[in-house]
Write an enzyme that holds these catalytic residues in place. Structure first.
Site, short mmCIF file in Angstrom:
data_model
loop_
_atom_site.label_atom_id
_atom_site.label_comp_id
_atom_site.label_asym_id
_atom_site.label_seq_id
_atom_site.Cartn_x
_atom_site.Cartn_y
_atom_site.Cartn_z
N SER B 44 -3.73 -9.89 6.32
CA SER B 44 -3.09 -10.43 4.78
C SER B 44 -3.44 -8.69 4.92
O SER B 44 -4.55 -7.98 5.12
CB SER B 44 -4.41 -11.04 4.50
OG SER B 44 -3.94 -10.90 3.22
N ALA B 93 -9.84 -0.87 -2.38
CA ALA B 93 -10.60 -1.55 -3.62
C ALA B 93 -8.84 -1.90 -3.83
O ALA B 93 -8.64 -0.71 -5.08
CB ALA B 93 -11.75 -1.12 -4.16
N ILE B 94 -7.85 -2.18 -2.96
CA ILE B 94 -6.32 -2.78 -3.56
C ILE B 94 -6.79 -3.61 -4.79
O ILE B 94 -6.38 -3.74 -6.51
CB ILE B 94 -5.88 -2.78 -2.88
CG1 ILE B 94 -5.16 -2.18 -2.38
CG2 ILE B 94 -5.12 -3.65 -3.83
CD1 ILE B 94 -5.07 -0.76 -2.53
N GLY B 95 -7.88 -4.96 -4.96
CA GLY B 95 -8.54 -5.29 -6.28
C GLY B 95 -6.78 -6.80 -5.68
O GLY B 95 -6.99 -7.58 -7.10
N LEU B 96 -6.47 -6.74 -4.98
CA LEU B 96 -5.26 -8.50 -4.87
C LEU B 96 -4.58 -7.99 -5.75
O LEU B 96 -4.11 -9.03 -6.77
CB LEU B 96 -6.04 -9.37 -5.24
CG LEU B 96 -7.23 -9.47 -3.86
CD1 LEU B 96 -7.96 -11.42 -4.24
CD2 LEU B 96 -6.46 -10.45 -3.09
N ASN B 122 -2.37 -16.23 2.25
CA ASN B 122 -4.13 -15.97 2.37
C ASN B 122 -3.82 -16.10 0.48
O ASN B 122 -3.17 -16.10 0.11
CB ASN B 122 -3.63 -14.43 2.30
CG ASN B 122 -5.61 -14.12 2.29
OD1 ASN B 122 -5.73 -14.19 1.09
ND2 ASN B 122 -6.02 -13.97 3.00
N CYS B 153 -12.48 -11.38 0.26
CA CYS B 153 -12.50 -10.06 -0.52
C CYS B 153 -13.85 -9.25 -0.95
O CYS B 153 -13.97 -9.72 -2.22
CB CYS B 153 -11.29 -10.46 -1.04
SG CYS B 153 -10.87 -8.83 -2.08
N THR B 216 -13.38 -7.50 5.55
CA THR B 216 -13.57 -5.67 5.96
C THR B 216 -14.68 -6.02 5.29
O THR B 216 -15.85 -6.58 4.85
CB THR B 216 -12.73 -4.84 4.72
OG1 THR B 216 -12.74 -5.32 3.18
CG2 THR B 216 -11.19 -5.23 5.25
N GLY B 266 -10.28 -6.37 13.04
CA GLY B 266 -11.05 -5.66 12.90
C GLY B 266 -11.04 -4.65 13.73
O GLY B 266 -11.87 -4.27 14.62
#
Lengths: 266, 336
Positions: B44, B93-96, B122, B153, B216, B266
């Site tokens: 994802s 840190a895309i923040g969905l 997801n 997340c 992550t 990972g």
């Protein structure tokens, strides 16, 4: 459509203390498809540095060769950063995995007769590609080339001969003492379109200059390139977004070229 | 050789073909099934909605695709900068950022429903009710093969990792989703906990068909020139090769403790990496950040896996699951 391919170094010419022009042999189809303003992602092939690095295409050529056609792409590589050195130090024949060409590139209107091109710093690379493409279509080209000092300017013989070139340096060591945008007002009525590859501060100044125009002609449209750190180059990771009047857009896939009017600048 | 998971019955599924059998079953106790042609999945957030890479690799040849995280409402995501390269890895840190569940449903399932490759959506809810609501909405959407619950997340203020750090909350989310849909449910676990095994047991007891791990690792980088954190969100999730030993360790621990299939991820970039996860106890693996570095990493691993299995004398990838994990081997021996 971008391709994944192995390019081979033809030669690498150090042109400045921190910049090398690298010529890569690529599939002819890749060179043929490349549009000025598009870029390549050069993959490290290893785990560290991990991420591929984006490089604007400075020149694309195709040449007949025994048994077919070969393409080359020239890149202007900064050798000071993490990730650029392995390319600048490459020897002829060394292979590099590459993804590209990526992004949208500059659009050239078929009716355009005159174009003002603005390049600041390493933005000169894609602006050279654009100038050569425009000149080949019979467009009259003026290039405003900005740099901090004369010593950081790309040698002018590397720029297309048929273009008029006006230099501005921040310290006044060559050409106009100041910013390229100081010179734009002279060309608003002359040019059909403006193309820029520069930092955002230049775009803010450019926008101010154009807004201050009080003449009779319509303000020429501006296509401006944006830069952001990238991971994927495919519009997937959403790491390189910029704010536009129609929402967040990815620099790698929706850009890197945007109409200046659409950019929401910080 | 011991076959340590028995979900896939060799006679039950067509499509084995020549060469080693790569099929795996990610929901052996679910009537709707999640049987994959091979155990290599796109992780994802690294493969969009499956359409973006279609010109670069044969997307249909993958085991499955896990979509970018979907929230109930559309999200703009985190402020820039969103990514930073770190030693052998990257922070994000895309923040969905996503168009919301209705936006996703309108655009992608009609495409997915024509694909041979299963697409797993997801989901990232910000409450138990929202997770359940989204699961209910997707239950009957053609083209959706399963759900992966993002209770892990690290980059959103409300929800996300919050659910994945508490065994009771993680179980509550899983149970609510289980009650809302009969789709196969994978729960994606965060490594940002003291004891991942406790969380894993809780969500398995609550009805998870399988587990994916790890998401992550919460991390940070400082720009010493600006004297500020690099990321706009200050902190972000670390992925890439740097995380692999932690992920292998956690897969090993969880596979030894629960009986549902484990999807390991990972830092997987090569066949060798993937083999480590299988031998630690993973039934399948996801490839994420490696796709950014090399878009054809997944097909390369898949080809390599098939050749390696044949060369080493295995007839099925299922024979190597847990080979380096005493507990998994002991459980398989007991079952026989």
């Amino acid at each position: 459509m971008p391709q994944q391919f192995i390019a081979r170094v033809v030669h690498a010419d150090p042109v400045l203390p921190a910049n090398t022009i690298v010529r890569l042999a690529v599939p002819a189809g890749v060179a043929a498809a490349a549009v000025p303003g598009q870029f390549l992602m050069l993959q490290s092939g290893g785990r560290d540095p991990l991420l591929p690095r984006p490089y604007s295409i400075m020149r694309a050529t195709r040449a007949a060769r025994e048994g077919g056609e070969e393409g080359t792409l020239d890149l202007l590589v900064f050798t000071g950063g993490r990730g650029g050195n392995h390319l600048a130090e490459a020897r002829a024949g060394d292979p590099f995995p590459i993804l590209g060409p990526l992004g949208n590139g500059y659009a050239i209107d078929g009716r355009m007769r005159r174009a003002l091109l603005i390049a600041v710093g390493h933005g000169i690379a894609p602006i050279i590609a654009l100038a050569e493409s425009a000149l080949a279509r019979g467009v009259e080209v003026v290039m405003l080339v900005g740099a901090p000092t004369a010593a950081s300017l790309l040698p002018l013989p590397l720029l297309p001969e048929e273009a008029e070139i006006i230099v501005a340096t921040a310290d006044g060591s060559r050409g106009h003492h100041g910013a390229v945008t100081d010179l734009v007002a002279n060309y608003i009525e002359w040019t059909d379109a403006i193309y820029a590859y520069a930092p955002e501060t230049t775009y803010v100044a450019l926008r101010e200059t154009l807004r201050g125009y009080r003449g009779a002609r319509a303000i020429p449209p501006v296509q401006a390139a944006m830069e952001r750190s990238m991971a994927c180059g495919m519009g997937v990771c959403l790491g390189c977004v910029v704010e536009t009047t129609s929402g967040l857009k990815t620099v790698c896939r929706d850009g890197p070229i945007f109409p200046l009017d659409a950019l929401v600048l910080g | 050789m011991t076959q340590v998971t028995s979900g896939v019955q060799d006679t039950a599924i067509p499509g084995g073909g020549a060469g080693p059998d790569l099929r795996v079953d990610l929901a052996p106790h679910n009537a709707r099934e999640l049987i994959l042609r091979n155990p290599i999945l796109a992780a994802s957030g690294t493969f969009g909605y499956g359409t973006e890479y279609s010109g670069l690799l044969d997307v249909q040849a993958l085991g499955a695709i896990v979509s970018k995280g979907v929230t109930y409402r559309r999200r703009r995501g985190a402020p820039m900068p969103r990514i930073a390269e770190t030693p052998a890895g990257m922070l994000n840190a895309i923040g969905l950022q996503n168009p919301g569940i209705k936006g996703v449903i309108a655009k992608y399932p009609p495409i997915w429903s024509r694909w041979a490759v299963p697409v797993i959506v997801n989901l990232a809810g910000d409450s138990v009710a929202e997770f359940a609501e989204m699961a209910a909405i997707l239950d009957e959407v053609t083209g959706v093969a399963g759900l992966e619950l993002n209770v892990s997340c690290p980059n959103v203020a409300a929800g996300g990792m919050f659910f994945g750090c508490d065994p009771d909350l993680a179980a509550e989310v899983t149970a609510a989703v289980r009650a809302a849909t009969s789709l196969p449910v994978i729960v994606k676990l965060t490594p940002n906990v003291t004891d991942i095994v406790t969380i894993a047991r809780a969500v398995v007891d609550a009805g998870a068909d399988s587990l994916s791990l790890i998401n992550t690792l919460l991390g940070m980088a400082i720009d010493t020139h600006r004297r500020r954190p690099v990321l706009g969100n200050l902190m972000g999730g670390l992925s890439g090769p740097a995380t692999k030993p932690i992920a292998v360790r956690m897969v090993y621990q969880v596979a030894g403790a629960v009986e549902v299939p484990i999807i390991g991820l990972g830092g997987i970039a090569t066949l060798e990496d993937a083999l480590e996860f299988f031998m630690a106890g993973a039934t399948a693996v996801q490839v994420g950040t490696a796709t950014f570095a090399n878009p054809v990493a997944m097909p390369t691993i898949l080809d390599g896996l098939s050749q390696w299995l044949a060369r080493e004398g295995f007839s099925s990838v299922r024979e190597i699951i847990g080979l380096a994990n005493e507990r998994v081997l002991a459980r398989a021996a007991e079952a026989q």
